[in-house]
Design a protein around this motif. Structure first.
Motif, mmCIF file in Angstrom:
data_model
loop_
_atom_site.group_PDB
_atom_site.id
_atom_site.type_symbol
_atom_site.label_atom_id
_atom_site.label_comp_id
_atom_site.label_asym_id
_atom_site.label_seq_id
_atom_site.Cartn_x
_atom_site.Cartn_y
_atom_site.Cartn_z
ATOM 1 N N GLU A 81 19.792 14.667 8.088
ATOM 2 C CA GLU A 81 19.726 15.288 9.407
ATOM 3 C C GLU A 81 19.178 14.301 10.427
ATOM 4 O OE1 GLU A 81 17.348 18.993 11.366
ATOM 5 O OE2 GLU A 81 18.372 19.352 9.460
ATOM 6 N N HIS A 82 19.848 14.235 11.581
ATOM 7 C CA HIS A 82 19.454 13.331 12.662
ATOM 8 C C HIS A 82 19.358 14.155 13.946
ATOM 9 C CE1 HIS A 82 20.299 9.760 10.161
ATOM 10 N NE2 HIS A 82 21.139 10.609 9.588
ATOM 11 N N PRO A 83 18.124 14.492 14.371
ATOM 12 C CA PRO A 83 17.980 15.318 15.564
ATOM 13 C C PRO A 83 18.462 14.577 16.811
ATOM 14 C CG PRO A 83 15.850 14.992 14.467
ATOM 15 C CD PRO A 83 16.862 14.156 13.752
ATOM 16 N N GLY A 84 19.067 15.319 17.713
ATOM 17 C CA GLY A 84 19.449 14.779 19.010
ATOM 18 C C GLY A 84 18.431 15.198 20.045
ATOM 19 N N GLU A 85 18.732 14.910 21.307
ATOM 20 C CA GLU A 85 17.901 15.435 22.384
ATOM 21 C C GLU A 85 17.926 16.960 22.310
ATOM 22 O OE1 GLU A 85 18.295 15.265 27.146
ATOM 23 O OE2 GLU A 85 18.209 13.307 26.164
ATOM 24 N N THR A 86 19.120 17.485 22.023
ATOM 25 C CA THR A 86 19.280 18.900 21.675
ATOM 26 C C THR A 86 20.217 18.949 20.469
ATOM 27 O OG1 THR A 86 21.140 19.178 23.206
ATOM 28 C CG2 THR A 86 18.954 19.728 24.034
ATOM 29 N N GLY A 87 20.063 19.948 19.624
ATOM 30 C CA GLY A 87 20.909 20.074 18.440
ATOM 31 C C GLY A 87 20.636 18.977 17.427
ATOM 32 N N CYS A 88 21.500 18.905 16.425
ATOM 33 C CA CYS A 88 21.323 17.852 15.421
ATOM 34 C C CYS A 88 22.666 17.419 14.856
ATOM 35 C CB CYS A 88 20.386 18.297 14.304
ATOM 36 S SG CYS A 88 21.066 19.514 13.193
ATOM 37 N N ALA A 89 22.626 16.260 14.227
ATOM 38 C CA ALA A 89 23.794 15.693 13.556
ATOM 39 C C ALA A 89 23.503 15.655 12.068
ATOM 40 C CB ALA A 89 24.058 14.281 14.078
ATOM 41 N N LEU A 90 24.484 16.047 11.275
ATOM 42 C CA LEU A 90 24.389 15.949 9.822
ATOM 43 C C LEU A 90 25.342 14.862 9.376
ATOM 44 C CD1 LEU A 90 24.427 19.757 9.012
ATOM 45 C CD2 LEU A 90 22.446 18.233 9.082
ATOM 46 N N TRP A 91 24.802 13.824 8.763
ATOM 47 C CA TRP A 91 25.601 12.676 8.323
ATOM 48 C C TRP A 91 25.761 12.703 6.813
ATOM 49 C CZ3 TRP A 91 23.464 7.476 10.634
ATOM 50 C CH2 TRP A 91 23.396 7.562 12.023
ATOM 51 N N ARG A 92 26.978 12.516 6.344
ATOM 52 C CA ARG A 92 27.266 12.205 4.940
ATOM 53 C C ARG A 92 27.788 10.766 4.977
ATOM 54 N NH1 ARG A 92 27.350 16.995 1.921
ATOM 55 N NH2 ARG A 92 27.437 18.845 3.241
ATOM 56 N N THR A 93 27.082 9.856 4.328
ATOM 57 C CA THR A 93 27.321 8.423 4.515
ATOM 58 C C THR A 93 27.643 7.728 3.207
ATOM 59 O OG1 THR A 93 25.721 8.460 6.338
ATOM 60 C CG2 THR A 93 26.322 6.299 5.450
ATOM 61 N N ARG A 94 28.642 6.876 3.252
ATOM 62 C CA ARG A 94 28.962 5.958 2.155
ATOM 63 C C ARG A 94 28.972 4.556 2.729
ATOM 64 N NH1 ARG A 94 32.132 7.352 -2.279
ATOM 65 N NH2 ARG A 94 31.274 5.373 -2.969
ATOM 66 N N GLN A 95 28.501 3.593 1.951
ATOM 67 C CA GLN A 95 28.479 2.194 2.367
ATOM 68 C C GLN A 95 29.392 1.414 1.442
ATOM 69 O OE1 GLN A 95 26.313 1.371 5.044
ATOM 70 N NE2 GLN A 95 27.368 -0.590 5.127
ATOM 71 N N PHE A 96 30.313 0.664 2.018
ATOM 72 C CA PHE A 96 31.244 -0.166 1.257
ATOM 73 C C PHE A 96 31.097 -1.595 1.766
ATOM 74 C CE2 PHE A 96 33.122 4.090 1.524
ATOM 75 C CZ PHE A 96 33.216 4.402 0.181
ATOM 76 N N GLY A 97 30.225 -2.373 1.117
ATOM 77 C CA GLY A 97 29.934 -3.709 1.629
ATOM 78 C C GLY A 97 29.313 -3.582 3.008
ATOM 79 N N THR A 99 26.008 19.988 15.590
ATOM 80 C CA THR A 99 25.821 21.409 15.841
ATOM 81 C C THR A 99 26.213 21.734 17.284
ATOM 82 O OG1 THR A 99 23.511 21.086 16.495
ATOM 83 C CG2 THR A 99 23.934 21.581 14.156
ATOM 84 N N PRO A 100 26.577 22.985 17.554
ATOM 85 C CA PRO A 100 26.853 23.365 18.943
ATOM 86 C C PRO A 100 25.653 23.032 19.835
ATOM 87 C CG PRO A 100 27.575 25.090 17.465
ATOM 88 C CD PRO A 100 26.795 24.096 16.627
ATOM 89 N N GLY A 101 25.923 22.490 21.007
ATOM 90 C CA GLY A 101 24.861 22.128 21.933
ATOM 91 C C GLY A 101 24.246 20.768 21.682
ATOM 92 N N TYR A 102 24.803 19.996 20.730
ATOM 93 C CA TYR A 102 24.253 18.675 20.420
ATOM 94 C C TYR A 102 24.383 17.731 21.618
ATOM 95 C CZ TYR A 102 23.750 14.029 18.412
ATOM 96 O OH TYR A 102 23.354 12.745 18.154
ATOM 97 N N LEU A 103 23.322 16.949 21.871
ATOM 98 C CA LEU A 103 23.330 15.846 22.833
ATOM 99 C C LEU A 103 22.555 14.702 22.205
ATOM 100 C CD1 LEU A 103 23.769 14.481 25.603
ATOM 101 C CD2 LEU A 103 21.657 15.607 26.368
ATOM 102 N N ALA A 104 23.195 13.540 22.082
ATOM 103 C CA ALA A 104 22.534 12.368 21.500
ATOM 104 C C ALA A 104 21.280 12.021 22.293
ATOM 105 C CB ALA A 104 23.494 11.186 21.468
ATOM 106 N N ASP A 105 20.281 11.499 21.587
ATOM 107 C CA ASP A 105 19.016 11.145 22.234
ATOM 108 C C ASP A 105 18.940 9.674 22.623
ATOM 109 O OD1 ASP A 105 18.792 9.977 19.750
ATOM 110 O OD2 ASP A 105 16.849 10.864 19.261
ATOM 111 N N HIS A 106 20.087 8.967 22.586
ATOM 112 C CA HIS A 106 20.090 7.540 22.904
ATOM 113 C C HIS A 106 21.502 7.102 23.315
ATOM 114 C CE1 HIS A 106 21.645 7.699 18.830
ATOM 115 N NE2 HIS A 106 22.188 6.508 19.036
ATOM 116 N N TRP A 107 21.576 5.954 23.971
ATOM 117 C CA TRP A 107 22.850 5.294 24.245
ATOM 118 C C TRP A 107 23.140 4.403 23.050
ATOM 119 C CZ3 TRP A 107 25.876 6.800 28.072
ATOM 120 C CH2 TRP A 107 25.301 7.473 29.146
ATOM 121 N N CYS A 108 24.282 4.566 22.444
ATOM 122 C CA CYS A 108 24.657 3.818 21.243
ATOM 123 C C CYS A 108 25.430 2.566 21.646
ATOM 124 C CB CYS A 108 25.521 4.709 20.348
ATOM 125 S SG CYS A 108 26.021 3.919 18.819
ATOM 126 N N VAL A 109 25.105 1.438 21.025
ATOM 127 C CA VAL A 109 25.836 0.189 21.288
ATOM 128 C C VAL A 109 26.590 -0.283 20.045
ATOM 129 C CG1 VAL A 109 24.339 -0.558 23.167
ATOM 130 C CG2 VAL A 109 23.799 -1.228 20.811
#
Length: 109
Positions: free
Chosen positions: A20-36, A46-56
């Motif tokens: 779980e990765h909370p946003g400014e509002t709402g949250c993101a649920l990540w299922r992650t795989r790494q390949f190299g 989730t409904p109402g999600y807003l990221a808490d940062h500018w992504c680069v």
């Protein structure tokens, strides 16, 4: 992107634990795989999600369900619906995500 030393495999995303990765509002649920050096994610906002940062970070992102709003730091805005995608390079155009109704995404970065 170069894909090296990744043997053929399949992923049942329902078996990949979520974080779980909370946003400014709402949250993101990540299922992650790494390949190299390549990270692959199934992400649910989730409904109402807003990221808490500018992504680069660069991404190739496909909207599977819901509606994704993407704002660039320069003020441009885009809306993705299922079947739509975007791509952006590392350190190219800072962006952030939001969704009024929730979204499910497949992301490669």
């Amino acid at each position: 992107m170069q894909l090296h030393q990744i043997p053929f495999g399949t992923t049942d995303w329902s078996d990949v634990p979520s974080t779980e990765h909370p946003g400014e509002t709402g949250c993101a649920l990540w299922r992650t795989r790494q390949f190299g050096a390549v990270r692959v994610r199934m992400v649910e906002y989730t409904p109402g999600y807003l990221a808490d940062h500018w992504c680069v970070k660069g991404h190739i992102l496909l909207c599977l369900e819901g509606e994704l709003h993407t704002e660039l730091e320069d003020g441009r805005r885009f809306v993705l619906h299922p079947g739509m995608s975007y791509q952006v390079a590392d350190n190219a155009e800072p962006h952030r995500s939001s969704t009024p109704v929730g979204a499910k995404l497949f992301i490669v970065d």
